[in-house]
Structure formats: structure tokens, C-alpha cells
Design an enzyme around this catalytic site. Structure first.
Site, short mmCIF file in Angstrom:
data_model
loop_
_atom_site.label_atom_id
_atom_site.label_comp_id
_atom_site.label_asym_id
_atom_site.label_seq_id
_atom_site.Cartn_x
_atom_site.Cartn_y
_atom_site.Cartn_z
N ARG A 193 0.79 -1.11 -0.10
CA ARG A 193 -0.10 0.06 -0.17
C ARG A 193 0.92 1.28 -0.04
O ARG A 193 0.42 2.23 0.83
CB ARG A 193 -0.91 0.00 1.10
CG ARG A 193 -1.79 -1.21 1.38
CD ARG A 193 -2.61 -1.72 0.33
NE ARG A 193 -3.79 -0.96 0.17
CZ ARG A 193 -5.04 -0.92 0.61
NH1 ARG A 193 -5.03 -2.34 1.33
NH2 ARG A 193 -6.06 -0.46 0.43
N ARG A 195 -3.49 6.73 -0.43
CA ARG A 195 -3.68 7.19 1.09
C ARG A 195 -2.87 8.14 1.52
O ARG A 195 -3.24 9.31 1.93
CB ARG A 195 -4.18 6.07 1.99
CG ARG A 195 -5.18 5.01 1.36
CD ARG A 195 -5.61 3.98 2.31
NE ARG A 195 -4.54 3.18 2.56
CZ ARG A 195 -4.79 2.12 3.42
NH1 ARG A 195 -5.80 1.87 4.13
NH2 ARG A 195 -3.58 1.26 3.72
N ARG A 223 -6.81 11.78 -6.83
CA ARG A 223 -7.97 10.88 -6.47
C ARG A 223 -9.30 12.07 -6.53
O ARG A 223 -10.27 11.70 -6.93
CB ARG A 223 -8.07 10.33 -4.97
CG ARG A 223 -8.97 9.72 -4.42
CD ARG A 223 -9.23 8.37 -4.87
NE ARG A 223 -10.86 8.13 -4.48
CZ ARG A 223 -11.62 8.26 -4.64
NH1 ARG A 223 -12.07 9.29 -5.59
NH2 ARG A 223 -12.91 7.73 -4.20
N ASP A 229 -6.71 -2.79 -7.52
CA ASP A 229 -7.37 -3.31 -6.09
C ASP A 229 -7.68 -4.78 -6.26
O ASP A 229 -7.98 -5.34 -7.50
CB ASP A 229 -8.68 -2.56 -5.91
CG ASP A 229 -8.84 -2.76 -4.39
OD1 ASP A 229 -8.18 -2.04 -3.20
OD2 ASP A 229 -9.53 -3.57 -3.99
N TYR A 233 -14.79 -11.07 0.89
CA TYR A 233 -15.36 -10.06 0.67
C TYR A 233 -16.87 -10.08 -0.31
O TYR A 233 -17.81 -9.50 -0.18
CB TYR A 233 -14.37 -9.22 -0.16
CG TYR A 233 -13.43 -8.20 0.78
CD1 TYR A 233 -13.90 -7.30 1.27
CD2 TYR A 233 -12.17 -9.01 0.91
CE1 TYR A 233 -12.94 -6.71 2.27
CE2 TYR A 233 -11.22 -8.03 1.57
CZ TYR A 233 -11.53 -7.05 2.49
OH TYR A 233 -10.63 -6.61 3.10
O1 CP3 Z 1 -0.25 -1.45 -2.73
C1 CP3 Z 1 -0.48 -0.24 -3.39
O2 CP3 Z 1 -0.21 0.97 -3.10
C2 CP3 Z 1 -1.09 -0.54 -4.87
C3 CP3 Z 1 -2.62 -0.34 -4.74
C4 CP3 Z 1 -3.43 -1.33 -3.74
C5 CP3 Z 1 -4.56 -0.84 -3.42
N1 CP3 Z 1 -5.26 -1.92 -2.74
C6 CP3 Z 1 -5.44 0.38 -3.48
C7 CP3 Z 1 -6.39 0.87 -2.73
C8 CP3 Z 1 -3.40 -2.76 -3.37
C9 CP3 Z 1 -2.22 -3.61 -3.55
C10 CP3 Z 1 -4.68 -3.12 -2.75
C11 CP3 Z 1 -4.86 -4.51 -2.01
C12 CP3 Z 1 -6.08 -4.76 -1.48
N2 CP3 Z 1 -7.32 -4.28 -1.73
C13 CP3 Z 1 -6.31 -5.47 -0.28
C14 CP3 Z 1 -5.01 -6.54 0.08
C15 CP3 Z 1 -3.96 -5.86 0.91
C16 CP3 Z 1 -4.49 -5.53 2.28
O3 CP3 Z 1 -4.22 -4.39 2.65
O4 CP3 Z 1 -4.66 -6.49 2.93
C17 CP3 Z 1 -7.50 -5.40 0.37
C18 CP3 Z 1 -7.97 -6.32 1.12
C19 CP3 Z 1 -8.04 -4.33 -0.42
C20 CP3 Z 1 -9.79 -4.19 -0.26
C21 CP3 Z 1 -9.73 -2.87 -0.05
N3 CP3 Z 1 -9.52 -1.97 -1.01
C22 CP3 Z 1 -10.27 -2.33 1.07
C23 CP3 Z 1 -10.68 -2.87 2.21
C24 CP3 Z 1 -10.43 -0.79 0.83
C25 CP3 Z 1 -10.78 0.16 1.67
C26 CP3 Z 1 -10.13 0.61 3.09
C27 CP3 Z 1 -8.78 1.13 2.34
O5 CP3 Z 1 -7.67 0.29 2.79
O6 CP3 Z 1 -8.47 2.46 2.14
C28 CP3 Z 1 -9.80 -0.44 -0.55
C29 CP3 Z 1 -9.65 1.06 -1.03
C30 CP3 Z 1 -8.25 1.03 -1.55
N4 CP3 Z 1 -7.58 0.41 -2.37
C31 CP3 Z 1 -7.75 2.18 -1.59
C32 CP3 Z 1 -6.42 2.41 -2.06
C33 CP3 Z 1 -5.42 3.43 -2.42
C34 CP3 Z 1 -8.31 3.66 -0.65
C35 CP3 Z 1 -9.36 4.38 -1.67
C36 CP3 Z 1 -9.64 5.76 -2.16
O7 CP3 Z 1 -8.68 6.29 -2.27
O8 CP3 Z 1 -10.64 6.06 -1.97
#
Ligand code: CP3
Length: 338
Positions: A22, A26, A35, A72, A145
Site C-alpha cells: 500500500r 492514501r 483521487r 485493487d 469480501y
Molecule cells: O499497494 C498499493 O499501493 C497498490 C494498490 C492497492 C490498493 N489496494 C489500493 C487501494 C493494493 C495492492 C490493494 C490491495 C487490497 N485491496 C487488499 C489486500 C491488501 C491489504 O491491505 O490487506 C485488500 C484487502 C483490498 C480491499 C480494499 N480496497 C479495502 C478494504 C479498501 C478500503 C480501505 C482502505 O484500505 O482504504 C480498499 C480501497 C483502496 N484500495 C484504497 C487504495 C489506495 C483507498 C481508496 C480511496 O483512495 O478512496
């Protein structure tokens, strides 16, 4: 030359290659700026130029040794026809799915068409930087999920569905295994240099079912990838899997395992196969804390990993509140290790 990829070729270095789960998104102001210009999070994931830009941001700012594709794990349910949305501050929402008749809702008919922008993002990133890590969620984590319809603390609803109809759940995992394998093969064809499989909720799988619900589906994905790309670096991240880390590390054919912060590294070094690369496992909150505690955390990882090929990373993703100066300090201190 790439320190990250060379490690998979058996080369060693005084200081480890590093990247962070990640790392894009964020915590970066330049991400939040991009974003703001997109209506939804998925719009951003499916806009190749913007997704490529966001993928490159952490490389440009911090000089990490690998980029991870901005996308994602939930693009797969979206591409299979389940409705997926992200509410700011609340996380993902997915439309209800009936386990015994999932085939009525989900199909491959628009799968590659929906995911085409992801592969285009990969091509745009690869024109600018290397190495690039592609990824997917693993079947168990994605299934949770998709059945729960949102992220919860214990995914109790999804697990109850799985236990009540194990045959349908196995068929569902098989279907996801196929979708994930196809998506990952396309990512490699588009140019990613390595793959990470996120099993973020391995810790919620009862030990009695880890073989059937985690190990077997993951092994099938690894085999599908290995058939086409025998030497592809493949990293598995089974967060919270406990003692089943041993078969996960030994039996699946992965090149590397990413360790969460609960795993004692000296134990992992001794017990996981000697040719297996380890990745991890700084607690993300230590990166928020910064200063001497962070410095000691880095040194402790390096000591425990002595003699072992490893990639410096966190035990889970970068927390949104992480100060950027702590990320900079961390890179500097990891580079200075010897
Ligand atoms: O790693 C990186 O920087 C690359 C991008 C990436 C995202 N999600 C971007 C994202 C990766 C590799 C993921 C993987 C992901 N997504 C996982 C596995 C990794 C982990 O953290 O356990 C999971 C479980 C998800 C599902 C997911 N996506 C959730 C639960 C959420 C909301 C909560 C959160 O973490 O923000 C997301 C949204 C998400 N995915 C955001 C980003 C940058 C934030 C959304 C936004 O900017 O509005």
C-alpha cells in the site's frame, strides 16, 4: 539493474531491496490530488494514465526498489459482474451474492473487456519504470469480501455461508481460482515482473480448513502461472495463517513469502525452505511512530535476517496517517544497513 529482481536470481546485497505494501495511495498528498479528480475509486483504477501516474508516485518520491500496480483486489468481482463500490471512509460495498447459485450472477462474458484498462496501466508503467509487481487477492480472501458484501471484523456472515454449504463454497473457490489465474497471466503478458498474492484474511480460516480453502486453491494458481512462466518471482502473503505458514511456505511452489509482524523472523529463517526469499515484516505502526523505535525495528529485522535473502517490507500496508518524513527516514536507514 534491479536489486529486487536480482535477489530472485540468487544475488545478495549488503542492504535489502525495499518496497511497501500500500505504498501508493492514501498517505501521499499527490495521490489525494489525483483521487479528487475522479468520481469513484474504481474510476481511478480503470483510468490507465492516472493509475500509471499514481503507481509511479511513490517511486519518484522515495526511490523504492519496486513499484506495485495501482489497482485493487476487488476489480475481479467487479469484472465478473458483481457490483462493487467504495464509500469514502467506509470501505468496499458489494452487491449480495447467493453462494449456491453464484454462476447466475457471475460470468466471464465481460471479464477481459472490464480489465483491459488494468493491462494498459501496466504497459504505461513499464514504459517508465521497472520492476513492477502485479497482484491479486487469493481465492479465500476474495470469497470473504464477495459473500460478506463488505469488509467486517470477522466476516462471520461469509464464513457461516461457507460452513453451511461446503460443496458450493469449494465450487466457488474453484471458479475464483480460474478468474485469478487468468487475470494474473494477463498481467504478466502485459509486463509485470513479479506477482504478489494477497491472502490478507488467512487468519480467519480455521486450521481444519486451511488445506482445502487456502493451500489447494493457492497451489492451483501457482501451478497455472508456473506452467506459462517457470521462473516468475511469486510472493505469497498469508496474513495471520499461524502454524500453517510451514506448509504454505513449503508446498505451494512460491518464490517468496511475505511475513506479517506476528512471525518471529529467527523462527522463519530456521524453518522455511532455505532457498525461499522472505519479505517483511516491520509493524506499520512503527513507521507511524518513527524516530529511535523505528530505527531499532529496522536493525532488529536486519539482524534476524542475517545470512538470508530478504526484501524489506511491512507486516501489512502503510497506514494512512504515516508521516512522509518517517517513510524517508526508513528508506535512508534501510539503505545504510550492512
Ligand atoms: O499497494 C498499493 O499501493 C497498490 C494498490 C492497492 C490498493 N489496494 C489500493 C487501494 C493494493 C495492492 C490493494 C490491495 C487490497 N485491496 C487488499 C489486500 C491488501 C491489504 O491491505 O490487506 C485488500 C484487502 C483490498 C480491499 C480494499 N480496497 C479495502 C478494504 C479498501 C478500503 C480501505 C482502505 O484500505 O482504504 C480498499 C480501497 C483502496 N484500495 C484504497 C487504495 C489506495 C483507498 C481508496 C480511496 O483512495 O478512496
Amino acid at each position: 539493474m534491479s536489486k529486487f529482481l536480482d535477489l530472485f536470481q540468487g544475488k545478495t546485497f549488503p542492504s535489502p531491496p525495499l518496497w511497501f505494501m500500500r505504498q501508493a495511495g492514501r498517505s501521499l498528498p499527490e495521490y489525494r490530488e489525483v483521487r479528487k479528480g475522479c468520481k469513484t475509486f474504481l474510476d481511478l483504477c480503470y483510468s490507465p494514465k492516472l493509475a500509471a501516474k499514481v503507481t509511479l508516485q511513490p517511486i519518484e518520491r522515495f526511490g523504492f526498489d519496486a513499484a506495485i500496480l495501482f489497482s485493487d483486489i476487488l476489480v475481479i468481482p467487479d469484472a465478473l459482474g458483481q457490483r462493487v463500490s467504495f464509500e469514502t471512509g467506509k470501505g468496499p460495498r458489494l452487491s449480495p451474492l447467493c453462494l449456491s447459485s453464484f454462476q447466475k450472477t457471475l460470468s466471464f462474458s465481460h471479464f477481459f473487456e472490464k480489465l483491459a484498462p488494468v493491462y494498459e496501466t501496466i504497459r504505461l508503467v513499464k514504459a517508465k519504470t521497472s520492476p513492477l509487481i502485479g497482484f491479486s487477492g487469493s481465492p479465500w480472501t476474495l470469497a470473504l469480501y464477495m459473500l460478506e458484501g463488505e469488509g467486517t471484523r470477522d466476516f462471520a456472515k461469509a464464513k457461516q455461508m461457507a460452513f453451511s454449504d461446503e460443496d458450493s463454497f469449494s465450487a466457488f473457490l474453484g471458479f475464483l481460482t480460474e478468474a485469478i489465474s487468468l487475470h494474473l497471466i494477463e498481467q504478466v503478458k502485459a509486463g509485470v515482473d513479479a506477482i504478489q498474492l494477497f491472502e490478507s484474511w488467512a487468519g480467519l480460516c480455521p486450521a481444519t480448513h486451511v488445506q482445502k480453502w487456502i493451500l489447494e486453491p493457492t497451489k492451483a494458481i501457482v501451478s497455472a502461472l508456473r506452467k506459462e512462466f517457470p521462473t516468475l518471482p511469486l510472493i505469497g502473503f498469508p496474513k495471520g495463517i499461524g502454524a500453517n505458514l510451514l506448509p504454505y511456505g513449503q508446498d505451494l511452489g512460491l518464490s517468496a513469502v511475505s511475513l506479517d509482524s506476528s512471525i518471529p523472523l529467527s523462527w522463519a529463517v530456521q524453518n522455511l525452505p532455505h532457498n525461499m526469499i522472505l519479505q517483511g515484516n516491520l509493524d506499520p505502526s512503527l513507521l507511524v511512530a518513527g524516530g529511535d523505535p523505528l530505527k531499532r525495528g529496522i536493525q532488529s529485522i536486519h539482524q534476524d535476517m542475517e545470512g538470508r535473502a530478504y526484501i524489506f517490507n511491512l507486516g501489512h500496508g502503510v497506514l494512512p496517517q504515516t508521516p512522509l518524513t518517517h517513510l524517508e527516514d526508513c528508506v535512508r536507514w534501510v539503505r545504510a544497513l550492512s
